[in-house]
Design an enzyme around this catalytic site. Structure first.
Site, PDB file in Angstrom:
ATOM      1  N   ASP A 237      47.156  10.375  -3.645  1.00 23.57           N
ATOM      2  CA  ASP A 237      48.571  10.513  -3.956  1.00 23.57           C
ATOM      3  C   ASP A 237      49.407  10.612  -2.675  1.00 23.57           C
ATOM      4  OD1 ASP A 237      50.598  11.390  -6.112  1.00 23.57           O
ATOM      5  OD2 ASP A 237      50.781  12.975  -4.617  1.00 23.57           O
ATOM      6  N   GLU A 299      47.979   5.403  -2.747  1.00 20.23           N
ATOM      7  CA  GLU A 299      49.337   5.198  -3.266  1.00 20.23           C
ATOM      8  C   GLU A 299      50.205   4.837  -2.066  1.00 20.23           C
ATOM      9  OE1 GLU A 299      52.872   7.256  -5.889  1.00 20.23           O
ATOM     10  OE2 GLU A 299      51.837   8.431  -4.394  1.00 20.23           O
TER      11      GLU A 299
HETATM   12  C1  GLC Z   1      53.092  10.503  -6.555  1.00 14.42           C
HETATM   13  C2  GLC Z   1      52.836  10.652  -8.036  1.00 14.42           C
HETATM   14  C3  GLC Z   1      54.050  11.250  -8.674  1.00 14.42           C
HETATM   15  C4  GLC Z   1      54.284  12.619  -8.060  1.00 14.42           C
HETATM   16  C5  GLC Z   1      54.402  12.516  -6.537  1.00 14.42           C
HETATM   17  C6  GLC Z   1      54.310  13.867  -5.875  1.00 14.42           C
HETATM   18  O1  GLC Z   1      54.109   9.614  -6.306  1.00 14.42           O
HETATM   19  O2  GLC Z   1      52.488   9.422  -8.594  1.00 14.42           O
HETATM   20  O3  GLC Z   1      53.930  11.355 -10.071  1.00 14.42           O
HETATM   21  O4  GLC Z   1      55.466  13.174  -8.569  1.00 14.42           O
HETATM   22  O5  GLC Z   1      53.359  11.748  -5.988  1.00 14.42           O
HETATM   23  O6  GLC Z   1      53.011  14.352  -5.927  1.00 14.42           O
END
Ligand code: GLC
Length: 582
Positions: A237, A299
């Site tokens: 993440d 991500e």
């Molecule tokens: C990522 C997740 C999202 C979350 C953010 C903070 O973007 O996909 O849902 O709010 O990280 O952890």
């Protein structure tokens, strides 16, 4: 506990052995290449556990609910599930604020439930990938509680602190102009220590200080805890934001304000800093020390395709196996020219890394609503699915995408659960719309998601027609389109790992390409992204492809006729043709 070797892993080992044997004898036999690792062409299905299946009637999905739906996932044909966070959490950001990295939040079940789920998934050849939140913890994590209590606590330095300035009126002022992605200053004052802490996301999500080696040690230990329980890898993440500029320089101001009313900044000092790659290389060495082809997915929201290449470790390929290419599918215009450009970029600018494409996830309006024109939405969803599943790429599919579940954004601020939708209303309505419960059937008003009429987010009325059971029974449904695409992608050598050849490359409305296997067999995909009939000039011989006929494999609207390649082709509006070259 280690993951048992899966069939593909066993096949790979066997092929490697064969190659070794072939290499040893002097008979001149060619070396058999080992099959590619499982993740290269994987369909990875994202599960948002709150909204997938509730097994105990509390209106919130849970791990045992996922277990109940494994037969469905197996029949859909997915290789792995990525489960969004289910760890203990105050749920401010619905699990992305973790207060214990080695447990299961009671509302989702227990560690024993998790172990059972991994074993049951394995029995169906479905691998389990976890979401790992390394950028920040919850402010209720014991590490942060200790850190915020005293500057002399050893864990104080696990987070990012600064005293800021004192204004003429005696007010404490943050050290710079950094803003939280979720609104307001990224700095939060803590009187007990007389300092601000930095948070890229909610103030309840303090950023960890990755310059302190103890943070890395603690996080790698947490990852090992799950690797030892049999998970095959992690979706990392917010991984590009681990580091911030040590000099805390102001970010350049780009002008204008965002949906939260904050100035729009160029995040050069809080995103994609080079130091992060050292951590990722060490992490990769750690996951590679486990058997069974573990995988790291990132991500990685980045500005351009070429920026993704370093996340593979460039030509060394010693960082992430699958940084996510969000540039490919998170737009909102069904535009053949733009998709063609992205495909070529992914093919040529990723230093040989395997692309990971995504259209839908729990943070974005669903693709059917972004690309749909309100008239041909299902046909458009078929095009999106065909585009996604015929690439030389791994794929992320988000629960509900396969049935054409719609985004159901709350109509009133009092119904919003996602905090950014409350603070940003009405410009930013939050992410509840793409997180509503999975629509399974018409057995009750909760679409079979839960026995409890009070589900954590409401079940949209669309469930009566858009649901798994109804679509399974309709041969021409979007769900069956996905099932057939996934099966085809698995069985067809050209779709599995064939090279990409662009066709009719100047066509502004129809995206056409071939995937050509090493043995010369080829699949031609034609996607008419317009609402009018279009002509296609494939120019196959010019592209070095010899064939006389196009034989339909999967065609929408349904059409089983073969076409001679030397006659002009016309495609109906929003047609998706996947054909074999013969
Ligand atoms: C990522 C997740 C999202 C979350 C953010 C903070 O973007 O996909 O849902 O709010 O990280 O952890």
């Amino acid at each position: 506990m280690h993951t048992a070797l899966r069939p593909s892993t066993r096949a790979r080992r066997a092929a490697t052995l064969l190659a070794l044997i072939a290499g040893c004898c002097a008979c001149g036999a060619s070396l058999a290449a080992p099959p590619p690792p499982w993740w290269q062409q994987a369909v990875i299905y994202e599960i948002y556990p709150r909204s997938f299946q509730d097994s105990n009637g509390d209106g919130v999905g849970d791990l045992n609910g996922i277990g109940q739906r494994l037969p469905y996932l197996e029949s859909l044909g997915v290789d792995a599930i990525w489960i969004a966070p289910f760890y203990p959490s105050p749920q401010v950001d619905f699990g992305y604020d973790i207060s214990d990295y080695r447990g299961v939040d009671p509302q989702y079940g227990t560690l024993a439930d998790f172990d059972r789920l991994v074993a049951a998934a394995r029995a169906r050849h479905i691998r389990v990938i976890l979401d790992m939140v390394l950028n920040h913890t919850s402010d209720k994590h014991p590490w942060f509680i200790a850190a915020a209590a005293s500057r002399s606590d050893p864990q104080h330095d696990w987070y990012c602190w600064n005293a800021g300035r004192v204004a003429a009126n005696g007010q404490h002022v943050p050290p710079n102009n950094w803003v939280s992605l979720f609104g307001g200053s990224a700095w939060q004052w803590v009187p007990a220590v007389g300092q601000f802490y930095y948070h890229k996301f909610y103030r309840q999500q303090p950023d960890l200080n990755w310059r302190n080696p103890a943070v890395e040690a603690a996080m790698f230990a947490a990852m090992r805890f799950w690797l030892d329980r049999g998970v095959v890898g992690f979706r990392l993440d917010a991984i590009t934001t681990l580091y911030e500029d040590q000099r805390l320089r102001d970010e350049p101001v780009l002008g204008g304000t965002n949906a939260q009313g904050d100035p729009i900044l160029d995040n050069i000092y809080t995103d994609n800093l080079p130091e992060v790659h050292d951590v990722i290389r060490r992490m990769r060495a750690m996951t590679d020390s486990y058997p069974g082809e573990r995988v790291l997915i990132g991500e990685t929201y980045l500005r351009k395709t070429a920026d993704i290449a370093p996340w593979y470790g460039g030509a060394r390929h010693d960082e992430l196996q699958l940084p996510m290419d969000t540039l490919f599918g998170l737009g909102n215009k069904l535009d053949a020219v733009a998709f063609r450009r992205r495909m070529v970029e992914a093919d040529t600018e990723l230093a040989g890394g395997q692309p990971l494409f995504v259209f839908d996830n729990h943070d974005n309006v669903r693709s059917i609503d972004r690309y749909g024109d309100g008239v041909h939405d299902t046909a458009i969803a078929r095009i999106v699915a065909a585009l996604l599943l015929t690439q030389r790429a791994a794929v992320l599919l988000y629960q509900g995408e396969e049935i054409g579940q719609r985004t159901a954004t709350p109509q009133r601020v009092q119904d919003v659960r996602d905090p950014i939708g409350i603070s940003g209303w009405p410009r930013e309505k939050g992410r509840d719309g793409e997180r509503t419960p999975m629509q399974w059937d018409t057995s009750n008003a909760q679409a079979g998601f839960s026995s409890n009429p009070h589900t954590w987010l409401p079940v949209p009325a669309s469930y009566r027609t858009v649901n798994v059971a109804t679509e399974l029974a309709e041969p021409g449904s979007l769900l069956n389109w996905h099932r057939r695409l996934i099966a085809l992608r698995r069985s067809n050598a050209a779709l599995r790992d064939g090279r990409l050849v662009m066709l009719d490359p100047e066509n502004p409305r129809v995206l056409s390409y071939a995937r050509v296997a090493a043995d010369g067999s080829a699949v031609v995909v034609m996607l008419n992204m317009s609402d009018t009939t279009q002509r296609v000039a494939l120019g196959l011989s010019g592209a070095g492809l010899a064939a006389t006929r196009l034989v339909p494999l999967l065609v929408s609207p349904d059409d089983r006729s073969e076409r001679p390649v030397d006659e002009p082709l016309t495609l109906p509006p929003f047609a998706a043709w996947i054909t074999a070259l013969r």
